[in-house]
Enzyme design. Structure first.
Site, PDB file in Angstrom:
ATOM      1  N   LYS A  32       0.833  -1.202   0.000  1.00 58.49           N
ATOM      2  CA  LYS A  32       0.000   0.000   0.000  1.00 58.49           C
ATOM      3  C   LYS A  32       0.870   1.256   0.000  1.00 58.49           C
ATOM      4  O   LYS A  32       1.723   1.437   0.869  1.00 58.49           O
ATOM      5  CB  LYS A  32      -0.898   0.027   1.243  1.00 58.49           C
ATOM      6  CG  LYS A  32      -1.730   1.296   1.357  1.00 58.49           C
ATOM      7  CD  LYS A  32      -2.756   1.187   2.473  1.00 58.49           C
ATOM      8  CE  LYS A  32      -2.291   1.756   3.783  1.00 58.49           C
ATOM      9  NZ  LYS A  32      -2.420   3.216   3.906  1.00 58.49           N
ATOM     10  N   LEU A  60      -5.208   6.832  -2.029  1.00 58.26           N
ATOM     11  CA  LEU A  60      -5.267   8.300  -2.144  1.00 58.26           C
ATOM     12  C   LEU A  60      -6.570   8.870  -1.608  1.00 58.26           C
ATOM     13  O   LEU A  60      -6.725  10.093  -1.531  1.00 58.26           O
ATOM     14  CB  LEU A  60      -5.075   8.723  -3.609  1.00 58.26           C
ATOM     15  CG  LEU A  60      -3.744   8.325  -4.243  1.00 58.26           C
ATOM     16  CD1 LEU A  60      -3.637   8.885  -5.661  1.00 58.26           C
ATOM     17  CD2 LEU A  60      -2.558   8.797  -3.407  1.00 58.26           C
ATOM     18  N   PRO A  66     -17.338  14.946  -9.144  1.00 61.70           N
ATOM     19  CA  PRO A  66     -17.233  13.721  -9.950  1.00 61.70           C
ATOM     20  C   PRO A  66     -16.231  13.828 -11.101  1.00 61.70           C
ATOM     21  O   PRO A  66     -15.431  12.899 -11.327  1.00 61.70           O
ATOM     22  CB  PRO A  66     -18.663  13.515 -10.468  1.00 61.70           C
ATOM     23  CG  PRO A  66     -19.527  14.113  -9.402  1.00 61.70           C
ATOM     24  CD  PRO A  66     -18.760  15.315  -8.901  1.00 61.70           C
ATOM     25  N   THR A  68     -13.570  15.703 -11.514  1.00 57.85           N
ATOM     26  CA  THR A  68     -12.173  15.736 -11.051  1.00 57.85           C
ATOM     27  C   THR A  68     -11.733  14.354 -10.582  1.00 57.85           C
ATOM     28  O   THR A  68     -10.618  13.903 -10.883  1.00 57.85           O
ATOM     29  CB  THR A  68     -12.029  16.767  -9.909  1.00 57.85           C
ATOM     30  OG1 THR A  68     -12.461  18.031 -10.409  1.00 57.85           O
ATOM     31  CG2 THR A  68     -10.608  16.872  -9.410  1.00 57.85           C
ATOM     32  N   THR A 118     -11.684   5.262  10.468  1.00 55.17           N
ATOM     33  CA  THR A 118     -11.699   4.601  11.777  1.00 55.17           C
ATOM     34  C   THR A 118     -11.186   5.524  12.890  1.00 55.17           C
ATOM     35  O   THR A 118     -11.300   5.208  14.064  1.00 55.17           O
ATOM     36  CB  THR A 118     -10.853   3.306  11.762  1.00 55.17           C
ATOM     37  OG1 THR A 118      -9.629   3.582  11.096  1.00 55.17           O
ATOM     38  CG2 THR A 118     -11.560   2.184  11.052  1.00 55.17           C
ATOM     39  N   ARG A 179      -4.181  -6.807  14.319  1.00 56.88           N
ATOM     40  CA  ARG A 179      -3.158  -7.022  15.342  1.00 56.88           C
ATOM     41  C   ARG A 179      -3.136  -8.495  15.738  1.00 56.88           C
ATOM     42  O   ARG A 179      -4.147  -9.002  16.246  1.00 56.88           O
ATOM     43  CB  ARG A 179      -3.437  -6.163  16.591  1.00 56.88           C
ATOM     44  CG  ARG A 179      -3.265  -4.653  16.373  1.00 56.88           C
ATOM     45  CD  ARG A 179      -1.819  -4.279  16.115  1.00 56.88           C
ATOM     46  NE  ARG A 179      -1.621  -2.848  15.898  1.00 56.88           N
ATOM     47  CZ  ARG A 179      -1.675  -2.239  14.717  1.00 56.88           C
ATOM     48  NH1 ARG A 179      -1.953  -2.921  13.615  1.00 56.88           N
ATOM     49  NH2 ARG A 179      -1.433  -0.948  14.614  1.00 56.88           N
ATOM     50  N   GLN A 188      -4.448   2.287  16.968  1.00 62.31           N
ATOM     51  CA  GLN A 188      -5.662   1.679  16.422  1.00 62.31           C
ATOM     52  C   GLN A 188      -6.644   1.410  17.558  1.00 62.31           C
ATOM     53  O   GLN A 188      -6.247   1.016  18.653  1.00 62.31           O
ATOM     54  CB  GLN A 188      -5.339   0.365  15.692  1.00 62.31           C
ATOM     55  CG  GLN A 188      -4.514   0.533  14.438  1.00 62.31           C
ATOM     56  CD  GLN A 188      -5.334   1.053  13.241  1.00 62.31           C
ATOM     57  OE1 GLN A 188      -6.449   1.524  13.392  1.00 62.31           O
ATOM     58  NE2 GLN A 188      -4.745   0.969  12.061  1.00 62.31           N
ATOM     59  N   ARG A 209       2.545  -1.720  11.138  1.00 57.31           N
ATOM     60  CA  ARG A 209       3.466  -1.865  12.272  1.00 57.31           C
ATOM     61  C   ARG A 209       3.671  -3.279  12.797  1.00 57.31           C
ATOM     62  O   ARG A 209       4.810  -3.626  13.147  1.00 57.31           O
ATOM     63  CB  ARG A 209       3.033  -0.919  13.407  1.00 57.31           C
ATOM     64  CG  ARG A 209       3.326   0.533  13.063  1.00 57.31           C
ATOM     65  CD  ARG A 209       2.562   1.493  13.927  1.00 57.31           C
ATOM     66  NE  ARG A 209       1.135   1.490  13.595  1.00 57.31           N
ATOM     67  CZ  ARG A 209       0.222   2.246  14.183  1.00 57.31           C
ATOM     68  NH1 ARG A 209       0.590   3.076  15.144  1.00 57.31           N
ATOM     69  NH2 ARG A 209      -1.027   2.200  13.815  1.00 57.31           N
TER      70      ARG A 209
HETATM   71  O1  C5P Z   1       0.472   0.052  11.323  1.00 58.49           O
HETATM   72  P1  C5P Z   1      -0.929  -0.389  11.058  1.00 58.49           P
HETATM   73  O2  C5P Z   1      -1.080  -1.866  10.830  1.00 58.49           O
HETATM   74  O3  C5P Z   1      -1.915   0.166  12.069  1.00 58.49           O
HETATM   75  O4  C5P Z   1      -1.254   0.306   9.645  1.00 58.49           O
HETATM   76  C1  C5P Z   1      -2.534   0.277   9.078  1.00 58.49           C
HETATM   77  C2  C5P Z   1      -2.540   1.054   7.813  1.00 58.49           C
HETATM   78  O5  C5P Z   1      -3.890   1.120   7.339  1.00 58.49           O
HETATM   79  C3  C5P Z   1      -2.070   2.494   7.904  1.00 58.49           C
HETATM   80  O6  C5P Z   1      -1.438   2.813   6.662  1.00 58.49           O
HETATM   81  C4  C5P Z   1      -3.349   3.281   8.046  1.00 58.49           C
HETATM   82  O7  C5P Z   1      -3.243   4.579   7.550  1.00 58.49           O
HETATM   83  C5  C5P Z   1      -4.287   2.468   7.180  1.00 58.49           C
HETATM   84  N1  C5P Z   1      -5.716   2.645   7.446  1.00 58.49           N
HETATM   85  C6  C5P Z   1      -6.285   2.440   8.693  1.00 58.49           C
HETATM   86  N2  C5P Z   1      -7.637   2.623   8.868  1.00 58.49           N
HETATM   87  C7  C5P Z   1      -8.402   2.976   7.827  1.00 58.49           C
HETATM   88  C8  C5P Z   1      -7.839   3.170   6.563  1.00 58.49           C
HETATM   89  C9  C5P Z   1      -6.477   2.993   6.412  1.00 58.49           C
HETATM   90  O8  C5P Z   1      -5.588   2.077   9.639  1.00 58.49           O
HETATM   91  N3  C5P Z   1      -9.704   3.104   7.988  1.00 58.49           N
END
Ligand code: C5P
Length: 231
Positions: A32, A60, A66, A68, A118, A179, A188, A209
């Site tokens: 990603k 992104l 719409p 754009t 989230t 996790r 999170q 992470r």
């Molecule tokens: O480090 P971690 O596993 O928490 O990374 C999760 C990734 O998913 C990060 O790049 C975060 O920006 C992305 N993300 C998220 N929640 C979302 C959309 C994207 O944690 N709703």
């Protein structure tokens, strides 16, 4: 479809990418690239991933009028990315414009819609004038996005089962907030283990992470692959 891992390349610039990709198991296909990396290096951030035949999730989170958004989707399609995110709060016409532009590009790029970030809770929604209960709001936006042509949704693993029940097996469900049991949760809030996310219906697990900050990233990735294998 067998669930796959997407590694979140949350790094400031493209110089960091080769070491990460080379250290991880070759069976990890998806990476990603998000706003930090793409704002730093643009399409050059994708070069090493392409060189290694990796698939790209370009996160992104497009949200604009719409026309754009459709044009941005067409531009992104030139880079041969597999998955591109938009915000479903851009509305039906914007989602349809994005999905149509992806289809027109004809190279298989799929549009996935974010519902409610989230990082937002009920109070944050009320502050912006969204008064429905948050889980209802998330379902409303997810259903809208799929009915307007999006291929899938980004959602919390805790929402995946609800979407599967409502939308069936068709839409792709991508879940961050993963996790492994006993791992550091960090910032999170709504997390699930890899196995429980897949059992709830996720096709893709976005993981940053827990793998990249592990003492042994390869071993951590292998353990997660093992946990979801055969589910
Ligand atoms: O480090 P971690 O596993 O928490 O990374 C999760 C990734 O998913 C990060 O790049 C975060 O920006 C992305 N993300 C998220 N929640 C979302 C959309 C994207 O944690 N709703």
């Amino acid at each position: 479809m067998k669930a796959k891992i997407i590694i979140a390349l949350d790094v400031p610039n493209a110089d960091a990418i080769p070491a990460i990709v080379d250290a991880l198991p070759s069976e990890i296909e998806y990476y990603k690239v998000g706003l930090e990396l793409y704002s730093s290096d643009g399409p050059a951030a994708l070069a090493y991933l392409k060189e290694r035949n990796k698939k790209i999730f370009l996160d992104l989170k497009l949200h604009d009028i719409p026309r754009t958004v459709a044009r941005a989707v067409s531009s992104a399609a030139k880079h041969n990315v597999q998955l591109l995110t938009i915000h479903s709060t851009g509305g039906k016409e914007m989602i349809k414009a994005a999905s149509d532009a992806a289809k027109e590009a004809g190279n298989g790029m799929q549009i996935v819609a974010v519902t409610i970030l989230t990082s937002m809770n009920q109070q944050n929604l009320t502050e912006i004038g969204m008064n429905k209960p948050i889980t209802e709001q998330i379902m409303t936006l997810g259903e809208l996005a799929i009915s307007a042509g999006a291929h899938g949704l980004v959602c919390s693993p805790l929402e995946a089962q609800g979407f599967r029940n409502k939308l069936g097996l068709g839409p792709i469900l991508i879940t961050p907030g993963i996790r492994p049991a006993g791992a550091d949760v960090g910032d999170q809030k709504r997390v699930a283990t890899p196995a429980s996310a897949v059992q709830a219906g996720a096709n893709f697990l976005v993981i940053g992470r827990p793998i990249l900050e592990a003492k042994d990233p390869k071993a951590s990735a292998m353990a997660i692959l093992e946990e979801i294998r055969g589910l």
